[in-house]
Design a protein around this motif. Structure first.
Motif, PDB file in Angstrom:
ATOM      1  N   LEU A  98      11.047   1.261  -7.698  1.00  0.00           N
ATOM      2  CA  LEU A  98      11.084   1.270  -6.226  1.00  0.00           C
ATOM      3  C   LEU A  98       9.686   1.983  -5.583  1.00  0.00           C
ATOM      4  CD1 LEU A  98      14.905   2.004  -5.760  1.00  0.00           C
ATOM      5  CD2 LEU A  98      13.525  -0.228  -5.303  1.00  0.00           C
ATOM      6  N   ASN A  99       8.634   1.345  -5.252  1.00  0.00           N
ATOM      7  CA  ASN A  99       7.679   1.847  -4.680  1.00  0.00           C
ATOM      8  C   ASN A  99       7.163   1.463  -3.508  1.00  0.00           C
ATOM      9  OD1 ASN A  99       5.504   3.726  -5.107  1.00  0.00           O
ATOM     10  ND2 ASN A  99       4.358   2.206  -6.304  1.00  0.00           N
ATOM     11  N   GLY A 100       7.793   1.645  -2.221  1.00  0.00           N
ATOM     12  CA  GLY A 100       7.409   1.248  -1.002  1.00  0.00           C
ATOM     13  C   GLY A 100       7.420  -0.408  -0.938  1.00  0.00           C
ATOM     14  N   ARG A 101       6.978  -0.762   0.188  1.00  0.00           N
ATOM     15  CA  ARG A 101       6.965  -2.384   0.655  1.00  0.00           C
ATOM     16  C   ARG A 101       5.728  -2.889   0.803  1.00  0.00           C
ATOM     17  NH1 ARG A 101      11.483   0.298   3.203  1.00  0.00           N
ATOM     18  NH2 ARG A 101      10.485   0.706   5.062  1.00  0.00           N
ATOM     19  N   PRO A 102       5.417  -4.162   0.542  1.00  0.00           N
ATOM     20  CA  PRO A 102       3.789  -4.901   0.704  1.00  0.00           C
ATOM     21  C   PRO A 102       3.752  -4.896   2.248  1.00  0.00           C
ATOM     22  CG  PRO A 102       5.440  -6.367  -0.203  1.00  0.00           C
ATOM     23  CD  PRO A 102       6.159  -5.010  -0.423  1.00  0.00           C
ATOM     24  N   THR A 103       4.723  -5.223   2.947  1.00  0.00           N
ATOM     25  CA  THR A 103       4.575  -5.222   4.478  1.00  0.00           C
ATOM     26  C   THR A 103       3.902  -4.025   5.131  1.00  0.00           C
ATOM     27  OG1 THR A 103       6.909  -4.627   4.790  1.00  0.00           O
ATOM     28  CG2 THR A 103       6.277  -6.973   4.609  1.00  0.00           C
ATOM     29  N   ALA A 104       4.070  -2.860   4.494  1.00  0.00           N
ATOM     30  CA  ALA A 104       3.343  -1.746   4.914  1.00  0.00           C
ATOM     31  C   ALA A 104       2.068  -1.393   4.517  1.00  0.00           C
ATOM     32  CB  ALA A 104       4.405  -0.500   4.623  1.00  0.00           C
ATOM     33  N   PHE A 105       1.172  -2.547   4.754  1.00  0.00           N
ATOM     34  CA  PHE A 105      -0.035  -2.441   4.125  1.00  0.00           C
ATOM     35  C   PHE A 105      -0.854  -1.264   4.646  1.00  0.00           C
ATOM     36  CE2 PHE A 105      -0.050  -5.014   7.574  1.00  0.00           C
ATOM     37  CZ  PHE A 105      -1.382  -4.677   8.359  1.00  0.00           C
ATOM     38  N   GLY A 107       0.061   1.611   1.966  1.00  0.00           N
ATOM     39  CA  GLY A 107      -0.598   1.425   0.881  1.00  0.00           C
ATOM     40  C   GLY A 107       0.152   2.000  -0.362  1.00  0.00           C
ATOM     41  N   ASP A 108       1.445   2.663  -0.307  1.00  0.00           N
ATOM     42  CA  ASP A 108       2.025   3.217  -1.580  1.00  0.00           C
ATOM     43  C   ASP A 108       2.225   1.826  -2.462  1.00  0.00           C
ATOM     44  OD1 ASP A 108       2.967   6.146  -0.854  1.00  0.00           O
ATOM     45  OD2 ASP A 108       2.803   4.825   0.959  1.00  0.00           O
ATOM     46  N   TRP A 109       2.684   0.689  -1.930  1.00  0.00           N
ATOM     47  CA  TRP A 109       3.022  -0.214  -2.786  1.00  0.00           C
ATOM     48  C   TRP A 109       1.767  -0.927  -3.376  1.00  0.00           C
ATOM     49  CZ3 TRP A 109       2.115  -5.632  -3.021  1.00  0.00           C
ATOM     50  CH2 TRP A 109       2.653  -6.192  -4.095  1.00  0.00           C
ATOM     51  N   PHE A 110       0.675  -0.980  -2.915  1.00  0.00           N
ATOM     52  CA  PHE A 110      -0.304  -1.667  -3.393  1.00  0.00           C
ATOM     53  C   PHE A 110      -1.080  -0.796  -4.523  1.00  0.00           C
ATOM     54  CE2 PHE A 110       0.213  -3.418   0.797  1.00  0.00           C
ATOM     55  CZ  PHE A 110       0.052  -4.932   0.482  1.00  0.00           C
ATOM     56  N   VAL A 111      -1.126   0.732  -4.470  1.00  0.00           N
ATOM     57  CA  VAL A 111      -1.555   1.494  -5.435  1.00  0.00           C
ATOM     58  C   VAL A 111      -0.545   1.475  -6.674  1.00  0.00           C
ATOM     59  CG1 VAL A 111      -2.878   2.914  -3.741  1.00  0.00           C
ATOM     60  CG2 VAL A 111      -0.785   3.677  -4.533  1.00  0.00           C
ATOM     61  N   ILE A 140      13.026   7.385   2.149  1.00  0.00           N
ATOM     62  CA  ILE A 140      13.800   8.530   1.122  1.00  0.00           C
ATOM     63  C   ILE A 140      14.579   7.940  -0.072  1.00  0.00           C
ATOM     64  CG2 ILE A 140      16.059   8.405   2.422  1.00  0.00           C
ATOM     65  CD1 ILE A 140      16.272  11.512   1.918  1.00  0.00           C
ATOM     66  N   CYS A 141      15.067   6.866   0.197  1.00  0.00           N
ATOM     67  CA  CYS A 141      15.684   6.241  -1.286  1.00  0.00           C
ATOM     68  C   CYS A 141      14.731   5.922  -2.089  1.00  0.00           C
ATOM     69  CB  CYS A 141      16.370   4.846  -0.637  1.00  0.00           C
ATOM     70  SG  CYS A 141      17.414   4.124  -1.925  1.00  0.00           S
ATOM     71  N   HIS A 142      13.467   5.410  -1.998  1.00  0.00           N
ATOM     72  CA  HIS A 142      12.551   5.186  -2.886  1.00  0.00           C
ATOM     73  C   HIS A 142      12.183   6.416  -3.556  1.00  0.00           C
ATOM     74  CE1 HIS A 142      10.919   0.939  -1.786  1.00  0.00           C
ATOM     75  NE2 HIS A 142      12.233   1.153  -1.103  1.00  0.00           N
ATOM     76  N   ARG A 143      11.911   7.554  -2.591  1.00  0.00           N
ATOM     77  CA  ARG A 143      11.304   8.565  -3.429  1.00  0.00           C
ATOM     78  C   ARG A 143      12.449   9.306  -4.275  1.00  0.00           C
ATOM     79  NH1 ARG A 143       9.620  10.289   0.790  1.00  0.00           N
ATOM     80  NH2 ARG A 143      10.920  11.504   1.647  1.00  0.00           N
ATOM     81  N   THR A 144      13.707   9.175  -4.105  1.00  0.00           N
ATOM     82  CA  THR A 144      14.822   9.764  -4.537  1.00  0.00           C
ATOM     83  C   THR A 144      14.831   9.053  -6.154  1.00  0.00           C
ATOM     84  OG1 THR A 144      15.982  10.355  -2.714  1.00  0.00           O
ATOM     85  CG2 THR A 144      17.008  10.440  -4.794  1.00  0.00           C
ATOM     86  N   ALA A 145      14.743   7.799  -5.888  1.00  0.00           N
ATOM     87  CA  ALA A 145      14.612   6.837  -7.199  1.00  0.00           C
ATOM     88  C   ALA A 145      13.497   7.025  -8.070  1.00  0.00           C
ATOM     89  CB  ALA A 145      14.687   5.172  -6.598  1.00  0.00           C
ATOM     90  N   GLN A 146      12.204   7.437  -7.548  1.00  0.00           N
ATOM     91  CA  GLN A 146      11.266   8.107  -8.096  1.00  0.00           C
ATOM     92  C   GLN A 146      11.201   9.240  -9.046  1.00  0.00           C
ATOM     93  OE1 GLN A 146       8.018   7.781  -5.401  1.00  0.00           O
ATOM     94  NE2 GLN A 146       7.968   5.473  -5.390  1.00  0.00           N
ATOM     95  N   ALA A 147      12.031  10.112  -8.443  1.00  0.00           N
ATOM     96  CA  ALA A 147      12.525  11.391  -9.013  1.00  0.00           C
ATOM     97  C   ALA A 147      13.186  11.344 -10.125  1.00  0.00           C
ATOM     98  CB  ALA A 147      12.969  12.367  -7.982  1.00  0.00           C
TER      99      ALA A 147
END
Length: 490
Positions: A101-108, A111-115, A157-164
């Protein structure tokens, strides 16, 4: 081989080195490399984030080769993950683990998803006299998803919690292999947040700053979570020395207004250490863990916020973050107690971590915390279901509009009208197809990752409920099998 070291110094820094977007990233990162190389107490392990270009990494590597001869620049995503690890000792193996889980491509524009954010991992071989009994440090360098709103209203917050959760699992695995575990980076989280609790508990790790400063802030002074503590607004100096502030400090020139920053080119404007600092917060961390099997362990001796200086010519701060630097010392078992090698660490001993291989030492968060995470997953899953329906509906609508435009061309009275209809049909259908692909493919992939995260949290909750009193393994397994998880979209 030489004897294994009894002292370890670790440095982590978000370099803010985005190509084309970060001002003066070349000279700033070059000077960062120079400061590391010429430090009076040089680090043996360095973790860098937002070191986006190979040229900037090579510049730092070139300057630090004499003290950090080993290093790895990690590649990930479309534009690169921006992570790097430098080491005094050889890197036996490494990996780059991307977050599911790492962001959304629509939020270009974010950039979180693209990196392709993830965890850079290096297994470092420590020198030891007996080559048959090798000792390792496993280093994890990461940069979690950025917060674009304040918790708990942050849509990511769901993405960041999943990453943790993901990095906590990796840290626990390294701990079970018997390694000294160090996790460092820009975690983009506040102390005592859900992400922080997951790493501390399920990663069997300790936040070195919290160990040395247990009463330090749990957010910026202006945040509600910190205001509830009733503390007065801290000064910049107090934030640096006691609260471990690394971001949004009034001392950082990149938080100053544009007109003031322009003046820095001509005059040296000093920061006021006694000024109030209501926005400063701690986003950068060093966690560590080591399994004490009675043969000695590691203790944190000191931790400090570093890289506070300015670039000598540009007079700007070296990054929009400050660094975190920690020193660990090895302890030896004497008379059944761990004795530190240095007097400083004796005044700040770190509680020894239990052996997580024993079921009696399993550690869990309160059941209400797992329930909170499951509820958060449920809400976010419902949001993504809605997004998927809207995007697929948009595709269907654009198909109908495109067909309608093509039919209308047959009765078009003028050429320019036909041209407009073709233009609307082409661009509208293109937008619909992109939206449909995002809804059908990306959102579907995200939903599957959410289901995995939900199951794992539900599984941990079941174990916590079963093992809370009796800590019985078999009972825990039965509860996991019978656990009723939160329904998707409920």
């Amino acid at each position: 081989m030489a004897d294994s070291p009894d002292r370890l110094r670790v440095l982590t820094l978000n370099c803010w080195g985005l190509k084309f977007l970060s001002d003066d990233h070349g000279p700033r990162l070059t000077h960062i490399g120079s400061l590391i190389a010429n430090s009076p107490d040089p680090p043996q392990i360095v973790c860098l984030q937002e070191c986006w270009t190979a040229a900037d990494y090579d510049s730092i590597r070139t300057q630090t080769l004499s003290i950090l001869p080993h290093g790895k620049f990690y590649h990930s995503g479309i534009f690169g993950g921006g992570l790097a690890i430098l080491s005094k000792w050889p890197i036996e193996e490494s990996s780059m683990v991307r977050y599911p889980l790492n962001g959304r491509p629509t939020a270009f524009f974010r950039g979180d998803w693209f990196v392709g954010k993830g965890v850079a991992h290096a297994r470092i071989l420590l020198p030891k006299g007996d080559t048959m009994d090798r000792e390792f440090i496993e280093v994890f360098c990461t940069h979690l998803h950025a917060p674009y709103e304040k918790e708990p209203h942050d849509s990511y917050i769901c993405h960041r919690t999943a990453q943790a959760w993901e990095i906590a699992k990796l840290m626990k695995g390294a701990l079970l292999r018997g390694s000294l575990v160090v996790a460092a980076g820009d975690f983009n989280m506040l102390p005592d947040s859900l992400a922080h609790k997951l790493i501390s508990t399920h990663g069997h790790a300790q936040d070195v700053w919290k160990v040395l400063h247990p009463d330090s802030s749990v957010g910026a002074w202006e945040d509600e979570v910190e205001r509830r503590r009733g503390k007065p607004c801290p000064t910049a100096e107090y934030n640096i020395k006691h609260n471990g502030i690394t971001c949004d400090s009034v001392l950082n020139t990149w938080r100053w207004g544009k007109q003031v920053r322009k003046r820095l080119r001509k005059e040296d404007i000093k920061g006021d250490m006694h000024a109030e600092d209501p926005r400063g917060k701690r986003l950068d961390y060093i966690f560590y863990s080591h399994m004490d099997r009675g043969e000695g362990s590691w203790a944190v001796e000191d931790a400090e916020v570093g890289m506070l200086g300015r670039h000598p010519e540009l007079r700007c701060s070296l990054s929009d973050h400050f660094s975190v630097e920690a020193t660990f010392t090895r302890t030896t078992a004497q008379n059944g107690q761990a004795q530190p090698h240095t007097p400083n660490s004796a005044s700040n001993p770190v509680p020894r971590l239990p052996d997580p291989t024993h079921s009696s030492h399993l550690t869990f968060l309160p059941l209400t915390t797992y329930t909170e995470i499951l509820h958060m997953i449920s809400l976010y899953t419902a949001r993504e279901h809605s997004q998927r329906r809207l995007r697929l509906s948009h595709l269907c609508l654009q198909l109908c509009i495109s067909i309608g435009c093509l039919i209308a061309i047959w009765w078009s009275p003028h050429a320019y009208v036909s041209f407009i209809l073709m233009l609307v049909s082409t661009f509208g259908l293109a937008a619909g197809v992109v939206d449909g692909l995002i809804g059908g493919l990306f959102v579907g992939s995200e939903e599957r990752a959410l289901r995995e995260f939900e199951w794992e949290i539900g599984n941990a909750r079941a174990w916590a409920g079963a093992c809370g009193g009796e800590r019985g393994g078999e009972r825990g397994r039965r509860v996991v099998d019978d656990e009723v998880h939160v329904r998707h979209g409920a």
